[in-house]
Enzyme design. Structure first.
Site, PDB file in Angstrom:
ATOM      1  N   ALA A   1     -13.381 -19.756   3.155  1.00 21.39           N
ATOM      2  CA  ALA A   1     -14.322 -19.140   4.108  1.00 21.39           C
ATOM      3  C   ALA A   1     -13.587 -18.299   5.147  1.00 21.39           C
ATOM      4  CB  ALA A   1     -15.157 -20.222   4.783  1.00 21.39           C
TER       5      ALA A   1
ATOM      6  N   SER B   1       0.802  -1.228   0.000  1.00 19.68           N
ATOM      7  CA  SER B   1       0.000   0.000   0.000  1.00 19.68           C
ATOM      8  C   SER B   1       0.836   1.281   0.000  1.00 19.68           C
ATOM      9  CB  SER B   1      -0.977  -0.006   1.182  1.00 19.68           C
ATOM     10  OG  SER B   1      -1.930  -1.021   0.997  1.00 19.68           O
TER      11      SER B   1
ATOM     12  N   LYS C   1      -8.113  -5.801  11.451  1.00 19.31           N
ATOM     13  CA  LYS C   1      -9.369  -5.390  10.811  1.00 19.31           C
ATOM     14  C   LYS C   1     -10.586  -5.515  11.740  1.00 19.31           C
ATOM     15  CE  LYS C   1      -7.960  -6.232   6.047  1.00 19.31           C
ATOM     16  NZ  LYS C   1      -8.341  -6.791   4.753  1.00 19.31           N
TER      17      LYS C   1
ATOM     18  N   ASP D   1     -12.772  -3.855   0.575  1.00 21.75           N
ATOM     19  CA  ASP D   1     -12.225  -5.068  -0.054  1.00 21.75           C
ATOM     20  C   ASP D   1     -13.203  -5.635  -1.093  1.00 21.75           C
ATOM     21  OD1 ASP D   1      -9.794  -5.069   1.279  1.00 21.75           O
ATOM     22  OD2 ASP D   1     -10.548  -6.260   2.950  1.00 21.75           O
TER      23      ASP D   1
HETATM   24  P1  ATR Z   1      -8.039 -15.142   5.272  1.00 18.98           P
HETATM   25  O1  ATR Z   1      -8.807 -14.813   6.500  1.00 18.98           O
HETATM   26  O2  ATR Z   1      -6.921 -14.201   4.975  1.00 18.98           O
HETATM   27  O3  ATR Z   1      -8.896 -15.387   4.070  1.00 18.98           O
HETATM   28  P2  ATR Z   1      -7.594 -17.784   6.440  1.00 18.98           P
HETATM   29  O4  ATR Z   1      -8.519 -17.527   7.537  1.00 18.98           O
HETATM   30  O5  ATR Z   1      -6.298 -18.400   6.764  1.00 18.98           O
HETATM   31  O6  ATR Z   1      -7.237 -16.505   5.564  1.00 18.98           O
HETATM   32  O7  ATR Z   1      -8.366 -18.693   5.373  1.00 18.98           O
HETATM   33  C1  ATR Z   1      -7.708 -19.373   4.401  1.00 18.98           C
HETATM   34  C2  ATR Z   1      -8.682 -20.197   3.567  1.00 18.98           C
HETATM   35  O8  ATR Z   1      -7.906 -21.104   2.799  1.00 18.98           O
HETATM   36  C3  ATR Z   1      -9.643 -21.037   4.402  1.00 18.98           C
HETATM   37  O9  ATR Z   1     -10.876 -21.096   3.743  1.00 18.98           O
HETATM   38  C4  ATR Z   1      -8.941 -22.374   4.416  1.00 18.98           C
HETATM   39  O10 ATR Z   1      -9.779 -23.502   4.615  1.00 18.98           O
HETATM   40  P3  ATR Z   1     -10.116 -24.025   6.117  1.00 18.98           P
HETATM   41  O11 ATR Z   1     -11.196 -23.166   6.628  1.00 18.98           O
HETATM   42  O12 ATR Z   1     -10.514 -25.434   5.898  1.00 18.98           O
HETATM   43  O13 ATR Z   1      -8.837 -23.896   6.881  1.00 18.98           O
HETATM   44  C5  ATR Z   1      -8.384 -22.412   3.027  1.00 18.98           C
HETATM   45  N1  ATR Z   1      -7.306 -23.387   2.896  1.00 18.98           N
HETATM   46  C6  ATR Z   1      -6.092 -23.337   3.467  1.00 18.98           C
HETATM   47  N2  ATR Z   1      -5.361 -24.413   3.111  1.00 18.98           N
HETATM   48  C7  ATR Z   1      -6.149 -25.168   2.298  1.00 18.98           C
HETATM   49  C8  ATR Z   1      -5.970 -26.401   1.579  1.00 18.98           C
HETATM   50  N3  ATR Z   1      -4.817 -27.089   1.637  1.00 18.98           N
HETATM   51  N4  ATR Z   1      -6.989 -26.851   0.821  1.00 18.98           N
HETATM   52  C9  ATR Z   1      -8.145 -26.164   0.754  1.00 18.98           C
HETATM   53  N5  ATR Z   1      -8.385 -25.003   1.395  1.00 18.98           N
HETATM   54  C10 ATR Z   1      -7.386 -24.505   2.153  1.00 18.98           C
END
Ligand code: ATR
Length: 279
Positions: free
Chosen positions: A135, A22, A71, A108
């Site tokens: 999610a 940023s 946030k 966002d």
């Molecule tokens: P942010 O809040 O920045 O979006 P996060 O909370 O770490 O990041 O979320 C990462 C996303 O990637 C989640 O939806 C996570 O799935 P889970 O809720 O099951 O953890 C997803 N994710 C991370 N590694 C994954 C993998 N190997 N396969 C599929 N989804 C994955």
């Protein structure tokens, strides 16, 4: 560029904040528009975020961006929440108003949809359901923005189903949760596929999802922008689908804050993409 004693001041608050693009992004706009202003990184540890946010008016800041992990704290710390930020429970842009109070918004989702419209001008919200993968916090902004844009239905697929269910119930509206094992079956009726996970980012494995079952007119976008061409986008392009990379989301989400703090509506163009990518 010379900065006078009257310079308008804004920045980005995060922990860590050194990776943030940023300052480079806003710095480029400040220079391009010849504005007497600065945009600085603000490294604030989590236990001091509320204190730092509340101090913005006293320090004469016009406002700031807020990034991970502040946030949610920012949503609780501001005096007034924009309705979108309230629905998301997260703030990424704070504006100090004339009377010294703090207004929190979340751009966002706006950035996501603006990037989509710019990169896939033929896409219409009414074209059909959108499948959103993931999610986490990023998915929340994308789902809210798609519903507000008029997408008839969002299908949410996440490795951990409970997280998708929690997101769907928080956000409300036409959001259906589908099991991870069915993620490719739902693609047949889908107009838009969005990856909001970190899968496909440099240092992470590719997203385990093949886009081949999508209909011919579908659009595929990824919020990951390192690399610009993620394995998911490459597979979608090879299948002949329209693809939109994630860099524009970062660029477009920055526009409302810049306009509020510095008084100019900034443009997103190729030069800006190049400058931000170099960082
Ligand atoms: P942010 O809040 O920045 O979006 P996060 O909370 O770490 O990041 O979320 C990462 C996303 O990637 C989640 O939806 C996570 O799935 P889970 O809720 O099951 O953890 C997803 N994710 C991370 N590694 C994954 C993998 N190997 N396969 C599929 N989804 C994955």
């Amino acid at each position: 560029m010379m900065i006078s004693g009257k310079a308008r001041v804004a920045g980005v608050m995060g922990w860590p904040v050194s990776h943030s693009r940023s300052p480079r992004l806003h710095g480029h706009w400040l220079e391009r528009y010849g504005i007497d202003g600065v945009y600085v990184p603000l490294a604030v540890p989590p236990d001091r975020a509320v204190e730092a946010i509340r101090a913005l008016p006293a320090l004469g800041f016009r406002g700031c961006n807020v990034t991970v992990p502040h946030k949610e704290a920012a949503a609780a710390a501001v005096d007034r929440l924009h309705p979108v930020a309230r629905r998301m429970g997260a703030v990424n842009t704070i504006v100090v108003l004339e009377d010294g109070t703090l207004e929190g918004s979340n751009t966002d989702g706006f950035g996501f949809v603006e990037n989509l419209r710019a990169g896939a001008p033929g896409w219409r919200a009414a074209d059909g359901p959108a499948v959103v993968v993931g999610a986490g916090g990023a998915a929340r902004g994308v789902v809210v923005a798609l519903l507000d844009a008029g997408v008839p239905r969002v299908v949410l697929v996440n490795r951990t189903r409970e997280r998708a269910e929690a997101l769907a119930s928080d956000v409300g509206g036409p959001v259906d949760v589908v099991d991870w094992v069915s993620r490719e079956t739902v693609l047949r009726e889908t107009a838009l596929l969005v990856n909001t996970t970190t899968q496909g980012m440099v240092g992470h494995p590719p997203l385990d999802l093949c886009p081949d079952a999508l209909p011919d007119g579908a659009v595929v976008t990824d919020i990951v922008y390192t690399p610009l061409m993620t394995p998911l986008l490459a597979a979608a392009a090879a299948r002949g689908l329209t693809t939109v990379d994630g860099l524009g989301m970062l660029l477009h989400q920055a526009r409302p804050g810049f306009a509020a703090w510095f008084g100019v509506e900034p443009a997103v163009d190729e030069e800006l993409r190049r400058v931000v990518l170099e960082g």
